[in-house]
Design a protein around this motif. Sequence first.
Motif: not given
Length: 370
Positions: A230-242
């Motif tokens: 669920d966390m990985l899905d919510a982050i979605g893209t590499e640009a949004r990680i941090v």
Amino acid sequence: MSPSAALTPVLAAESPAPGLDNVIAAETRLSHVDGQAGELIIAGHHLQQLAGHRFEEVLELLWSGLVPQPLSAGEIAARLGKARVRAFALMQPLLPGLAHLSPVESLRLLLAALPDDSAEPHHVLAVAAVPVFTAAIIRQARGLPLVAPDAARSHAADFLAMLRNEPPADDKVRALDTYLVTVSDHGFNASTFAARVIASTKAGLFSSVVGGLCALKGPLHGGAPGPVLDMLDAIGTEARIVDWLTDSLDRGERLMGFGHRIYRVRDPRADVLKEAVSALKDGSGRIAFAGKVEAAALSLLHERKPLRPLQTNVEFYTALLLEAVGFPRDSFTNVFAAGRMAGWTAHVLEQELTGRLIRPQSRYVGPMPA
């Protein structure tokens, strides 16, 4: 007596550690967890030595000396195959009762229905039943026909075949075997201790492992791997990680897959599962993305909480591995139970040999009568 005096608790000089931390409850030869060193020993072998072996080989180690007739891994595989067929037959009349139950609730119902007078050795039937029941629960929820077990397959291979109704790929069988081995036992965790307490009453193996499953169901124990995805899905893209991780920490939220009650350093199971996931032939995009999330999360956690040892735990790569081999995330606790059933059965057998009821004392801190 004044009301305030009546409500004053009687406190002892020393209070027990919350959660029984560092309390030695029994001796066991089954597994050892060293949280300071990041070490897990299962039946005399470091986890890293067992990774890559079949689940049946770990069962041979765990059950050795606890059953009247020692069995080789090959003999265990044959008995598990026959027991899976038996479990499939026992399960079918109960399937209508699974409607509206979650996967783990369905598994609880089916395990509770295993007969105490079963002709099969109970420890073998309990281990055999979980993959049969779990695959059927998933397929029934999807409106798909059930797939009967094949006694000739290995335990991990048959689990995947019953799930997908197709011959499983070798790399996925190896990955699932590694997972089952990795979670097979882990000291006196909550579910194992619950199983041993029940076993000490001579309630029987099936009652004991159902109790273990009920403890595993809790989100503080075995019910947590799914939220990693669920966390990985919510982050979605590499640009949004941090930014996503930073916002979560700012809100005081826990990052799923990091930190452990026992391990003060990196959970050794995380490294074993990371290697197993990396060896899979597909899903590399998801795995590479997860690796970037892991690196960013560890950096932020160290920056925010430098005095707290928050490292990657078993949940993080469990989620990636089980998703990659084909399990839906709401069934992850069931698959955890499939591996931990090895440890539960061994601990029940070990406890039964002691013949001693587990009956600790409590310290009363309530008001005393007038």
